[in-house]
Design an enzyme around this catalytic site. Structure first.
Site, mmCIF file in Angstrom:
data_model
loop_
_atom_site.group_PDB
_atom_site.id
_atom_site.type_symbol
_atom_site.label_atom_id
_atom_site.label_comp_id
_atom_site.label_asym_id
_atom_site.label_seq_id
_atom_site.Cartn_x
_atom_site.Cartn_y
_atom_site.Cartn_z
ATOM 1 N N GLU A 293 1.189 -1.364 0.233
ATOM 2 C CA GLU A 293 0.172 -0.252 -0.053
ATOM 3 C C GLU A 293 1.105 1.203 0.217
ATOM 4 O O GLU A 293 1.284 1.141 0.788
ATOM 5 C CB GLU A 293 -0.954 -0.275 1.244
ATOM 6 C CG GLU A 293 -1.866 -1.356 1.351
ATOM 7 C CD GLU A 293 -3.021 -1.682 -0.315
ATOM 8 O OE1 GLU A 293 -2.926 -0.821 -0.758
ATOM 9 O OE2 GLU A 293 -2.614 -2.245 -0.109
ATOM 10 N N CYS A 327 -1.075 9.030 4.299
ATOM 11 C CA CYS A 327 -1.745 8.663 2.383
ATOM 12 C C CYS A 327 -2.656 9.111 2.030
ATOM 13 O O CYS A 327 -3.045 9.457 0.919
ATOM 14 C CB CYS A 327 -1.085 6.906 2.912
ATOM 15 S SG CYS A 327 -2.313 6.778 3.731
HETATM 16 P P1 NAD Z 1 9.204 5.381 3.248
HETATM 17 O O1 NAD Z 1 8.681 4.416 2.279
HETATM 18 O O2 NAD Z 1 9.503 6.019 3.248
HETATM 19 O O3 NAD Z 1 9.312 3.739 4.137
HETATM 20 C C1 NAD Z 1 8.621 3.117 4.896
HETATM 21 C C2 NAD Z 1 9.497 1.499 4.534
HETATM 22 O O4 NAD Z 1 10.599 0.916 3.870
HETATM 23 C C3 NAD Z 1 10.293 1.626 6.480
HETATM 24 O O5 NAD Z 1 10.368 0.595 7.044
HETATM 25 C C4 NAD Z 1 11.437 1.920 5.266
HETATM 26 O O6 NAD Z 1 12.900 2.169 6.417
HETATM 27 C C5 NAD Z 1 11.789 1.446 4.626
HETATM 28 N N1 NAD Z 1 12.399 1.360 3.427
HETATM 29 C C6 NAD Z 1 13.023 2.826 2.899
HETATM 30 N N2 NAD Z 1 14.155 3.379 2.125
HETATM 31 C C7 NAD Z 1 13.913 1.463 2.056
HETATM 32 C C8 NAD Z 1 15.032 0.691 0.999
HETATM 33 N N3 NAD Z 1 15.050 1.145 0.361
HETATM 34 N N4 NAD Z 1 14.428 -0.510 0.465
HETATM 35 C C9 NAD Z 1 13.968 -0.955 1.887
HETATM 36 N N5 NAD Z 1 13.247 -0.217 2.753
HETATM 37 C C10 NAD Z 1 12.739 0.350 2.818
HETATM 38 O O7 NAD Z 1 7.529 5.530 3.475
HETATM 39 P P2 NAD Z 1 7.333 6.851 4.999
HETATM 40 O O8 NAD Z 1 7.934 7.813 5.014
HETATM 41 O O9 NAD Z 1 7.480 5.305 5.995
HETATM 42 O O10 NAD Z 1 6.104 6.928 5.187
HETATM 43 C C11 NAD Z 1 5.016 7.405 4.212
HETATM 44 C C12 NAD Z 1 4.679 6.916 2.402
HETATM 45 O O11 NAD Z 1 4.393 5.266 2.957
HETATM 46 C C13 NAD Z 1 3.644 7.566 1.965
HETATM 47 O O12 NAD Z 1 3.758 7.622 0.616
HETATM 48 C C14 NAD Z 1 2.127 6.729 2.407
HETATM 49 O O13 NAD Z 1 1.658 7.705 0.872
HETATM 50 C C15 NAD Z 1 2.398 6.004 2.590
HETATM 51 N N6 NAD Z 1 1.532 5.309 2.379
HETATM 52 C C16 NAD Z 1 1.041 4.383 2.224
HETATM 53 C C17 NAD Z 1 -0.560 4.303 2.842
HETATM 54 C C18 NAD Z 1 -1.360 2.861 2.639
HETATM 55 O O14 NAD Z 1 -2.398 2.734 2.875
HETATM 56 N N7 NAD Z 1 -1.194 3.458 0.850
HETATM 57 C C19 NAD Z 1 -0.388 4.271 4.606
HETATM 58 C C20 NAD Z 1 0.168 4.678 4.963
HETATM 59 C C21 NAD Z 1 1.879 5.885 4.480
#
Ligand code: NAD
Length: 543
Positions: A293, A327
């Site tokens: 998501e 999100c």
């Molecule tokens: P992010 O993508 O920065 O991080 C999410 C997870 O991925 C974290 O655990 C992070 O450590 C990990 N991560 C980051 N870079 C990585 C890499 N290169 N390789 C592997 N893992 C990695 O997101 P965030 O800032 O924590 O959250 C915000 C984002 O999440 C926004 O884009 C938001 O829209 C989305 N979000 C979506 C929903 C949904 O239901 N659609 C819900 C909540 C948040």
């Protein structure tokens, strides 16, 4: 051995507490907040039911007071990831063979621990390290998490009950096996409930989990682990590792026993996972399930028949609560020229009355954004808007990171409906509005549908029923969660299953049976009662 087909308690949504002045919950959460913020805690990883430390740590600071260190957490190296995987695989047999009533009881107990003794702790942790107001913490860390746990127990029961027809010759049974191997939960900073649910929902179905929380959510992740432990989750079923997300994920995806990814976060990171899984595909024992998501560019469309006060309230709540870091947060608006002036004045009036600061002061509606890189990114979008003659800053526009990462709720007005802030996810308190001429309503629908790659949430406000019908059809693929005469945020488990398609994710609808079905690998068992002893069918007989 099962000795009955047990009914699980009927799930109910956890009532949201008010935290109004004089309430006992207000006193309790503030006392807990004050106690916790004074301490510096250590957060080890959690592998095989044990606290695991390493040589490296990162510190934790509240986003609204970034010089104040409230804790440190230990960072994994490759050997910790290996341990987390092997320990999960060791726990697998006894966990997947545990009867459903015993597995279910653990998660039902976890829900009640959060509803009771852990409520103020998990809320205070979410207020301190993710900078949520008490209301935002309550609807997330307490209520939504409790709802996920209670409702998912009901949904798993319903899945297990779902069986094919049989007749007197043969009994057909579907066994909902957990996936073969271990599964990987990678969770975002913005919802404590999502962090806990991504790991718990898979574990509920008998899967064993390696969980990598976001660096910015480790503080409340610790409370989640304490709750699971106290609820009796056996060692090794959920293992938490912190640190370099790429190193940890590469190590996990290298394992031939990797069987599924449950991800919530940004689109870019999810895409990188999909690619890596694709390139490792021949190494895996089974095709991994991939659920993600991801981002959004969520819209509010206001028709000329809408009530301007309802539109402005949808904007103020939808775009600025939790600093626009949901999100589902509204970040692009398409407002009819006939009502725009009134909508604009109302939003300006709302924003004047909003105060910003620490969540410890309960009168603040807006607190800080999560970290410095997010603050800098949002500030860049605001600066670019200020420098563009075709963009007007209608409200807000200032920011300050001297004490905390504070960004004023900002309303931009653009002439170009394809301006960058109408297309890209900013993930901060910035809403951009395009005012359309009423005669261009149909063109505006097309703009909404085509100007971003996302399709997560969206809302239409209109009194005219024909318009509502038309918009609902025209924007069928523009949002996975579509709201009529409401803001596009605030999905509740059991009521509004959540998720979007296109670049917003695989749309597997967290908080519903659809999501849980991804974490099973059904086996059909046909048992024949009177087994044929002759291969010849009657039609083969001679006339
Ligand atoms: P992010 O993508 O920065 O991080 C999410 C997870 O991925 C974290 O655990 C992070 O450590 C990990 N991560 C980051 N870079 C990585 C890499 N290169 N390789 C592997 N893992 C990695 O997101 P965030 O800032 O924590 O959250 C915000 C984002 O999440 C926004 O884009 C938001 O829209 C989305 N979000 C979506 C929903 C949904 O239901 N659609 C819900 C909540 C948040």
């Amino acid at each position: 051995m099962s000795t009955g087909f047990f009914k699980v308690p009927t799930p109910i949504n956890e009532p949201v507490k008010s935290y109004s002045p004089g309430s006992s919950e207000r006193k309790e959460v503030l006392d807990t907040y004050k106690k916790m913020i004074k301490k510096t805690i250590e957060i080890p990883m959690y592998i095989n039911g044990k606290d695991v430390k390493s040589d490296e740590t990162n510190s934790i600071s509240p986003p609204h007071d970034h010089k104040n260190i409230v804790g440190k957490y230990y960072l994994a190296n490759e050997s910790h990831v290996d341990q987390a995987i092997s320990t999960a695989l060791e726990a697998k047999e006894s966990w997947e063979n545990m009867s459903w009533e015993n597995r279910a009881a653990i998660f039902l107990k976890a829900a009640e621990l959060i509803a009771g003794p852990y409520r103020s702790k998990i809320n205070a942790a979410t207020m301190i390290a993710q900078s949520k107001t008490v209301h935002q913490a309550e609807i997330d860390a307490a209520c939504e998490f409790i709802d996920f746990l209670r409702f998912n127990v009901q949904y798993v029961t319903d899945i297990y009950k779902n069986q094919p027809d049989s007749d007197s010759d043969a009994w057909n049974r579907v066994e909902y096996r957990p996936l073969e191997g271990f599964v990987y939960a990678v969770t975002p900073f913005n919802f404590t409930a999502i962090a806990g649910n991504l790991a718990a929902s898979m574990a509920m179905l008998g899967n064993v989990v390696v969980w990598k929380p976001s660096d910015s959510q480790v503080y409340s992740a610790k409370i989640i682990i304490d709750v699971f432990k106290e609820a009796g989750l056996p060692d090794g079923v959920i293992n938490a590792v912190y640190g370099d997300p790429e190193m940890i994920s590469n190590k996990v995806l290298e394992s031939s026993a990797f069987a599924g990814l449950h991800f919530t976060g940004s689109t870019t990171v999810f895409n990188s996972f999909w690619k890596k899984i694709g390139s490792n595909i021949s190494n895996y024992k089974t095709y991994p399930k991939i659920v993600g998501e991801t981002g959004g560019k969520d819209f509010i469309l206001a028709h000329k028949s809408a009530d301007p006060k309802e539109v402005s309230t949808a904007i103020t709540r939808g775009a600025y609560e939790f600093q626009g870091q949901k999100c589902s947060a509204a970040s692009r608006g398409y407002i009819s020229k006939s009502i725009w002036n009134e909508v604009k004045e109302n939003v300006i009036e709302d924003l004047k009355s909003i105060s910003m600061g620490s969540p410890e002061d309960l009168s603040n509606f807006v607190t800080a954004v999560i970290h410095e890189s997010s603050f800098d990114k949002i500030a860049r979008y605001i600066d670019d808007a200020k420098a563009d003659s075709k963009v007007k800053v209608v409200a807000g526009g200032s920011y300050d990171k001297s004490k905390g990462y504070f960004v004023e709720p900002t309303l931009l007005l653009v002439e170009d409906p394809n301006y960058v802030s109408m297309r890209e996810e900013i993930f901060g308190p910035v809403m951009t509005v395009y005012v359309y001429d009423d005669k261009d309503f149909d063109k505006t629908l097309n703009l909404i549908d085509t100007s971003t790659k996302y399709a997560l949430t969206g809302a239409v406000l209109a009194k005219d029923r024909n318009v509502i019908e038309k918009v609902t059809k025209a924007l069928r693929n523009s949002a996975g969660n579509f709201y009529v005469n409401d803001k596009p945020t605030g999905a509740v488990v059991g009521r509004q299953p959540f998720g979007g398609a296109r670049s917003s994710g695989t749309n597997d609808k967290a908080g519903s049976m659809l999501n849980l079905l991804r974490w099973v690998s059904p086996r059909l068992i046909k048992e024949t009662f009177v087994t044929p002893k002759d291969y010849r069918y009657p039609f083969l007989a001679k006339d």
